[in-house]
Design a protein around this motif. Sequence first.
Motif, short mmCIF file in Angstrom:
data_model
loop_
_atom_site.label_atom_id
_atom_site.label_comp_id
_atom_site.label_asym_id
_atom_site.label_seq_id
_atom_site.Cartn_x
_atom_site.Cartn_y
_atom_site.Cartn_z
N ASP A 32 -84.96 68.52 51.00
CA ASP A 32 -86.01 68.61 52.01
C ASP A 32 -86.27 70.06 52.44
O ASP A 32 -86.75 70.31 53.54
CB ASP A 32 -85.63 67.77 53.25
N PRO A 59 -97.89 73.52 54.83
CA PRO A 59 -96.76 73.03 55.63
C PRO A 59 -97.14 71.75 56.36
O PRO A 59 -98.31 71.49 56.66
CB PRO A 59 -96.50 74.18 56.61
N GLY A 60 -96.13 70.94 56.67
CA GLY A 60 -96.38 69.72 57.43
C GLY A 60 -96.86 70.03 58.84
O GLY A 60 -96.48 71.04 59.44
N LEU A 98 -97.83 60.12 59.05
CA LEU A 98 -97.26 60.81 57.90
C LEU A 98 -98.29 60.99 56.80
O LEU A 98 -98.40 62.07 56.19
CB LEU A 98 -96.06 60.02 57.37
N GLY A 101 -100.51 63.87 57.18
CA GLY A 101 -99.94 65.20 57.04
C GLY A 101 -98.97 65.62 58.11
O GLY A 101 -98.46 66.74 58.09
N PHE A 102 -98.65 64.73 59.06
CA PHE A 102 -97.70 65.08 60.11
C PHE A 102 -96.29 64.79 59.62
O PHE A 102 -95.98 63.66 59.24
CB PHE A 102 -97.99 64.30 61.39
N THR A 103 -95.44 65.80 59.63
CA THR A 103 -94.07 65.63 59.16
C THR A 103 -93.05 65.67 60.29
O THR A 103 -91.87 65.40 60.06
CB THR A 103 -93.71 66.69 58.11
N THR A 104 -93.47 66.04 61.49
CA THR A 104 -92.59 66.03 62.66
C THR A 104 -93.38 65.54 63.87
O THR A 104 -94.51 65.99 64.10
CB THR A 104 -92.00 67.41 62.96
N PRO A 127 -92.60 60.46 59.87
CA PRO A 127 -92.20 61.86 60.08
C PRO A 127 -90.84 61.92 60.77
O PRO A 127 -90.34 60.94 61.31
CB PRO A 127 -93.31 62.41 60.99
#
Length: 305
Positions: A32, A59-60, A98, A101-104, A127
């Motif tokens: 990751d 980037p996320g 997710l 495109g949202f990873t957090t 995410p």
Amino acid sequence: MMMTRYVFFGGKLLDVDAGTLREGLELLVENDRIAQVSEGRIDAPDAERIDLGGRTLMPGLVDAHVHVVATLVNLAENAALPSSVIALRSAGIMRKMLMRGFTTLRDLAGADLGLQMAINEGEIDAPRLVICGKALSQTVGHGDYRARYDNRPLHQASLGSLGRIADGVDEVRRATREEIKNGAQFIKIMANGGVASPNDPIHVLQYSREEIIAIVEEAENYGLYVAAHTYSDASIRRAVECGVKSLEHCNLITPETARLAAEAGAIACPTLVAYEGLALEGANFGLNPDPPPRSIRFASPVWNR
């Protein structure tokens, strides 16, 4: 644990520092983590090579203020729903985020350790989730969704309840400790009135200074910080003076208070996109200025409060 390695090539990479799209680069991901970015071919024979086909790699995204368990506009009804239903709906909401495109996600009230565990164990596609547990609210505060004639306890044990009631210094200390024990990575308080609660207009200051200072002390004792729901300039200044580090919404802040907050090391999370979203799409969800209709479902948690 077996290491997975991927090399991405044949597309554009977003350079967030320069604000430009760069071509001709290759990127190596190990598990990751991004391990290498190269202008030439990356020598990694055991890595799977993925041709982006001209697509853009970036980037996320991070959503710094979201409520993944808020599946209904009416928060009282949301809190009354079975936790199993809320969990399944929340999993769907997070998967859609997710895919956008949202990873957090930084959840500002409601999401619990169970959802976080399910994500970390790979049970659901979602995410990374940063949680504060239940938001702390005084009686007749922004976390108290009861009508004036309703004196029943909140559904505090329900996953669908965004907050919990704690009054007085001793109660808020215990509530803070309990949320930390339950996995909170920061503490959220309701320090000001709001639009999603029935009895506290925007101008209302919430929690005494002594209560806020006690919450901040308990959080800092554990190496955590306190975030506050706050709109008015007076509530923002008060929160900063009491040691709050994350100011959520803060729409009505003045330049003087903004300077004070910056000098104190506080940050602002303005959530401005939520208001634009409501202006553009609120009518499609059947929202009225006051009060919001009952049992309106959201496809995604755009209504950040």
